[in-house]
Motif scaffolding. Structure first.
Motif, PDB file in Angstrom:
ATOM      1  N   ALA A  53       0.832  -1.207   0.000  1.00 58.53           N
ATOM      2  CA  ALA A  53       0.000   0.000   0.000  1.00 58.53           C
ATOM      3  C   ALA A  53       0.864   1.253   0.000  1.00 58.53           C
ATOM      4  O   ALA A  53       2.041   1.225   0.401  1.00 58.53           O
ATOM      5  CB  ALA A  53      -0.913  -0.006   1.228  1.00 58.53           C
ATOM      6  N   ASP A  54       0.295   2.349  -0.459  1.00 63.09           N
ATOM      7  CA  ASP A  54       0.970   3.632  -0.332  1.00 63.09           C
ATOM      8  C   ASP A  54       1.345   3.862   1.130  1.00 63.09           C
ATOM      9  O   ASP A  54       0.559   3.577   2.041  1.00 63.09           O
ATOM     10  CB  ASP A  54       0.054   4.768  -0.796  1.00 63.09           C
ATOM     11  N   GLY A  55       2.541   4.361   1.353  1.00 62.32           N
ATOM     12  CA  GLY A  55       2.993   4.651   2.704  1.00 62.32           C
ATOM     13  C   GLY A  55       3.641   3.489   3.420  1.00 62.32           C
ATOM     14  O   GLY A  55       4.141   3.645   4.542  1.00 62.32           O
ATOM     15  N   ASP A  56       3.662   2.307   2.805  1.00 67.37           N
ATOM     16  CA  ASP A  56       4.268   1.133   3.434  1.00 67.37           C
ATOM     17  C   ASP A  56       5.796   1.239   3.456  1.00 67.37           C
ATOM     18  O   ASP A  56       6.412   1.968   2.676  1.00 67.37           O
ATOM     19  CB  ASP A  56       3.874  -0.138   2.683  1.00 67.37           C
ATOM     20  N   SER A  57       6.394   0.446   4.335  1.00 65.37           N
ATOM     21  CA  SER A  57       7.857   0.326   4.395  1.00 65.37           C
ATOM     22  C   SER A  57       8.254  -1.034   3.845  1.00 65.37           C
ATOM     23  O   SER A  57       7.618  -2.045   4.121  1.00 65.37           O
ATOM     24  CB  SER A  57       8.357   0.489   5.831  1.00 65.37           C
ATOM     25  N   ILE A  58       9.342  -1.049   3.044  1.00 68.07           N
ATOM     26  CA  ILE A  58       9.758  -2.250   2.329  1.00 68.07           C
ATOM     27  C   ILE A  58      11.274  -2.371   2.425  1.00 68.07           C
ATOM     28  O   ILE A  58      11.997  -1.386   2.325  1.00 68.07           O
ATOM     29  CB  ILE A  58       9.393  -2.174   0.833  1.00 68.07           C
ATOM     30  N   MET A  59      11.749  -3.604   2.582  1.00 68.80           N
ATOM     31  CA  MET A  59      13.180  -3.885   2.473  1.00 68.80           C
ATOM     32  C   MET A  59      13.369  -4.884   1.338  1.00 68.80           C
ATOM     33  O   MET A  59      12.701  -5.922   1.299  1.00 68.80           O
ATOM     34  CB  MET A  59      13.739  -4.445   3.785  1.00 68.80           C
ATOM     35  N   LEU A  80       6.464   5.670  -0.157  1.00 66.91           N
ATOM     36  CA  LEU A  80       7.087   4.426   0.294  1.00 66.91           C
ATOM     37  C   LEU A  80       8.363   4.730   1.054  1.00 66.91           C
ATOM     38  O   LEU A  80       9.085   5.687   0.735  1.00 66.91           O
ATOM     39  CB  LEU A  80       7.408   3.514  -0.890  1.00 66.91           C
ATOM     40  N   THR A  81       8.656   3.908   2.056  1.00 68.39           N
ATOM     41  CA  THR A  81       9.966   3.905   2.690  1.00 68.39           C
ATOM     42  C   THR A  81      10.658   2.625   2.252  1.00 68.39           C
ATOM     43  O   THR A  81      10.158   1.526   2.505  1.00 68.39           O
ATOM     44  CB  THR A  81       9.860   3.949   4.222  1.00 68.39           C
ATOM     45  N   VAL A  82      11.793   2.761   1.566  1.00 69.58           N
ATOM     46  CA  VAL A  82      12.473   1.628   0.939  1.00 69.58           C
ATOM     47  C   VAL A  82      13.880   1.514   1.509  1.00 69.58           C
ATOM     48  O   VAL A  82      14.635   2.486   1.531  1.00 69.58           O
ATOM     49  CB  VAL A  82      12.547   1.793  -0.587  1.00 69.58           C
ATOM     50  N   VAL A  83      14.231   0.311   1.953  1.00 73.29           N
ATOM     51  CA  VAL A  83      15.586   0.013   2.420  1.00 73.29           C
ATOM     52  C   VAL A  83      16.153  -1.065   1.507  1.00 73.29           C
ATOM     53  O   VAL A  83      15.520  -2.111   1.307  1.00 73.29           O
ATOM     54  CB  VAL A  83      15.590  -0.476   3.887  1.00 73.29           C
ATOM     55  N   THR A  84      17.335  -0.834   0.952  1.00 71.89           N
ATOM     56  CA  THR A  84      17.885  -1.783  -0.006  1.00 71.89           C
ATOM     57  C   THR A  84      19.401  -1.681  -0.054  1.00 71.89           C
ATOM     58  O   THR A  84      19.980  -0.696   0.402  1.00 71.89           O
ATOM     59  CB  THR A  84      17.298  -1.535  -1.416  1.00 71.89           C
ATOM     60  N   ASN A  85      20.020  -2.696  -0.620  1.00 74.89           N
ATOM     61  CA  ASN A  85      21.462  -2.649  -0.900  1.00 74.89           C
ATOM     62  C   ASN A  85      21.719  -2.538  -2.399  1.00 74.89           C
ATOM     63  O   ASN A  85      22.853  -2.624  -2.850  1.00 74.89           O
ATOM     64  CB  ASN A  85      22.161  -3.900  -0.357  1.00 74.89           C
ATOM     65  N   SER A  86      20.665  -2.356  -3.184  1.00 72.47           N
ATOM     66  CA  SER A  86      20.758  -2.340  -4.639  1.00 72.47           C
ATOM     67  C   SER A  86      20.724  -0.916  -5.170  1.00 72.47           C
ATOM     68  O   SER A  86      19.745  -0.187  -4.963  1.00 72.47           O
ATOM     69  CB  SER A  86      19.591  -3.135  -5.248  1.00 72.47           C
ATOM     70  N   VAL A 117      11.068  10.125  -6.325  1.00 72.74           N
ATOM     71  CA  VAL A 117       9.760  10.141  -6.988  1.00 72.74           C
ATOM     72  C   VAL A 117       8.659   9.893  -5.964  1.00 72.74           C
ATOM     73  O   VAL A 117       8.843   9.151  -4.993  1.00 72.74           O
ATOM     74  CB  VAL A 117       9.657   9.071  -8.104  1.00 72.74           C
ATOM     75  N   ASN A 118       7.532  10.529  -6.145  1.00 74.01           N
ATOM     76  CA  ASN A 118       6.303  10.258  -5.376  1.00 74.01           C
ATOM     77  C   ASN A 118       6.497  10.367  -3.864  1.00 74.01           C
ATOM     78  O   ASN A 118       5.858   9.655  -3.093  1.00 74.01           O
ATOM     79  CB  ASN A 118       5.746   8.874  -5.727  1.00 74.01           C
ATOM     80  N   ASN A 119       7.379  11.234  -3.450  1.00 75.29           N
ATOM     81  CA  ASN A 119       7.636  11.453  -2.018  1.00 75.29           C
ATOM     82  C   ASN A 119       8.120  10.201  -1.300  1.00 75.29           C
ATOM     83  O   ASN A 119       7.872  10.018  -0.097  1.00 75.29           O
ATOM     84  CB  ASN A 119       6.381  11.986  -1.323  1.00 75.29           C
ATOM     85  N   ASN A 120       8.802   9.327  -2.014  1.00 72.65           N
ATOM     86  CA  ASN A 120       9.401   8.150  -1.381  1.00 72.65           C
ATOM     87  C   ASN A 120      10.617   8.551  -0.565  1.00 72.65           C
ATOM     88  O   ASN A 120      11.285   9.557  -0.845  1.00 72.65           O
ATOM     89  CB  ASN A 120       9.849   7.135  -2.440  1.00 72.65           C
ATOM     90  N   ARG A 121      10.925   7.726   0.430  1.00 72.35           N
ATOM     91  CA  ARG A 121      12.208   7.823   1.152  1.00 72.35           C
ATOM     92  C   ARG A 121      12.967   6.527   0.920  1.00 72.35           C
ATOM     93  O   ARG A 121      12.432   5.450   1.162  1.00 72.35           O
ATOM     94  CB  ARG A 121      11.972   8.034   2.644  1.00 72.35           C
ATOM     95  N   VAL A 122      14.196   6.650   0.441  1.00 76.80           N
ATOM     96  CA  VAL A 122      14.989   5.471   0.114  1.00 76.80           C
ATOM     97  C   VAL A 122      16.281   5.500   0.926  1.00 76.80           C
ATOM     98  O   VAL A 122      17.018   6.498   0.911  1.00 76.80           O
ATOM     99  CB  VAL A 122      15.317   5.411  -1.393  1.00 76.80           C
ATOM    100  N   TYR A 123      16.559   4.413   1.630  1.00 78.67           N
ATOM    101  CA  TYR A 123      17.784   4.252   2.403  1.00 78.67           C
ATOM    102  C   TYR A 123      18.587   3.113   1.775  1.00 78.67           C
ATOM    103  O   TYR A 123      18.093   1.999   1.625  1.00 78.67           O
ATOM    104  CB  TYR A 123      17.463   3.904   3.860  1.00 78.67           C
ATOM    105  N   MET A 124      19.848   3.409   1.428  1.00 79.93           N
ATOM    106  CA  MET A 124      20.673   2.390   0.787  1.00 79.93           C
ATOM    107  C   MET A 124      21.815   1.989   1.685  1.00 79.93           C
ATOM    108  O   MET A 124      22.547   2.834   2.211  1.00 79.93           O
ATOM    109  CB  MET A 124      21.213   2.896  -0.549  1.00 79.93           C
TER     110      MET A 124
END
Length: 262
Positions: A89-95, A115-121, A131-138
Motif C-alpha cells: 500500500a501507499d505509505g508502506d515500508s519495504i526492504m 514508500l519507505t524503501v531500504v535496499t542494498n541495490s 519520486v512520489n515522495n518516497n524515502r529510500v535508504y541504501m
C-alpha cells in the motif's frame, strides 16, 4: 551427431541464459518432447545443464551477469512483481535485496506513493528515489561491478537498524530439502537478514529456480511467510512447502495456494 537444431538451441541459451523447454519449443517450432530429446545429447556432451522444465549452458547454471539475468524469463518475473506490488500500500515500508525479480518489483512500484524503501541495490535505489515522495535508504559498502549492490558486514549492520512492513528477497535456487538458497555467501547472509527485519517475509522467484541447489542456504521454508512464483512447484518441492505454514502464491491465479499445518 549434432544437428542444426542443436546449434539453434545452443545459440538461444547463449543469448538468453536459462530458457524454459516451452519457450525453446515455441521458438523452434517443434514439440516439447522433441526439445527434451535434443537436450539429452547436449547434456551428455556437457554442453548444457538440464533442470526442471528448463536448460542453460554449462558454466552458466550459477548466477549469470546481472544484465543477462534481467532478460531471463522477464515476462514471468514481471508477473510476479506485479502481483507483489498489488499487496503493498501507499505509505508502506519495504526492504528489498538485490536481484532481478526485486528490480522488476521496484519498477512495478513506481505508481505507489510515500514508500519507505531500504535496499542494498543501487538499481532499486535509483528506480524509487526522488519520486512520489518516497524515502529510500541504501546500505553502504563497496558496490559490486556486476550488480551495483553493497554487501558485507557494514551493509548488514545498516539494515538491522530498520524494521519494515514487507521484507522481500529474490533467490537463485529453491531446493525441497534445503530451502531457499544462493550461490554467494555474502548475498545469502544479507538476504537472511532482510527476512528477519519484516513483519511479513516474502521470497519471490520464477519457476526455473525450482530444483536448483545453491551453495549457501538462506532460509528454510518454516521461516518464510510467503513464496510468490509463476508456476506451481513440482511434487517434492510442493510437498516440502505443504509441510510448513508458508503460503504459496502463483501469480496470475485468483487465489493463493495455502499449505498449513493442521
Amino acid at each position: 551427431m549434432l544437428t542444426k537444431r542443436h546449434g539453434d538451441i545452443l545459440r538461444l541459451l547463449n543469448e538468453h541464459g536459462t530458457v524454459t523447454v516451452t519457450d525453446l519449443a515455441d521458438t523452434l517450432g517443434v514439440s516439447m518432447e522433441t526439445v527434451r530429446r535434443d537436450l539429452k545429447p547436449l547434456a551428455d556432451l556437457g554442453k548444457v545443464v538440464r533442470m526442471h522444465g528448463a536448460a542453460s549452458l554449462a558454466g552458466q547454471s550459477g548466477e549469470a551477469p546481472f544484465e543477462r539475468r534481467m532478460r531471463e524469463n522477464a515476462p514471468a518475473k514481471r508477473a510476479i512483481a506485479r502481483h507483489v506490488a498489488g499487496t503493498i500500500a501507499d505509505g508502506d515500508s519495504i526492504m528489498l535485496d538485490t536481484g532481478t525479480t526485486t528490480s522488476f518489483l521496484a519498477r512495478e512500484l513506481l505508481g505507489h506513493r510515500r514508500l519507505t524503501v531500504v535496499t542494498n541495490s543501487s538499481d532499486i535505489a535509483r528506480t524509487l528515489a526522488t519520486v512520489n515522495n518516497n524515502r529510500v535508504y541504501m546500505a553502504g559498502g563497496e558496490l559490486r561491478s556486476d550488480s551495483g549492490a553493497a554487501f558485507g558486514a557494514s551493509a548488514i549492520e545498516f539494515i538491522t537498524r530498520f524494521s519494515v512492513r514487507h521484507a522481500i528477497i529474490s533467490t537463485g535456487a529453491v531446493d525441497a530439502r534445503l530451502g531457499v538458497m544462493d550461490y554467494d555467501l555474502e548475498e545469502a547472509e544479507f538476504a537472511r537478514t532482510v527476512l528477519e527485519r519484516g513483519e511479513r517475509s516474502v521470497v519471490i522467484t520464477d519457476h526455473t529456480k525450482f530444483g536448483r541447489q545453491g551453495l549457501v542456504t538462506v532460509s528454510g521454508f518454516a521461516n518464510i511467510d510467503e513464496l510468490v512464483t509463476d508456476e506451481t512447484p513440482p511434487g517434492e518441492l510442493a510437498q516440502a512447502l505443504a509441510s510448513t505454514e508458508t503460503v504459496l502464491t502463483v501469480a496470475g491465479q485468483d487465489d493463493a495456494l495455502q499449505r498449513a499445518l493442521p
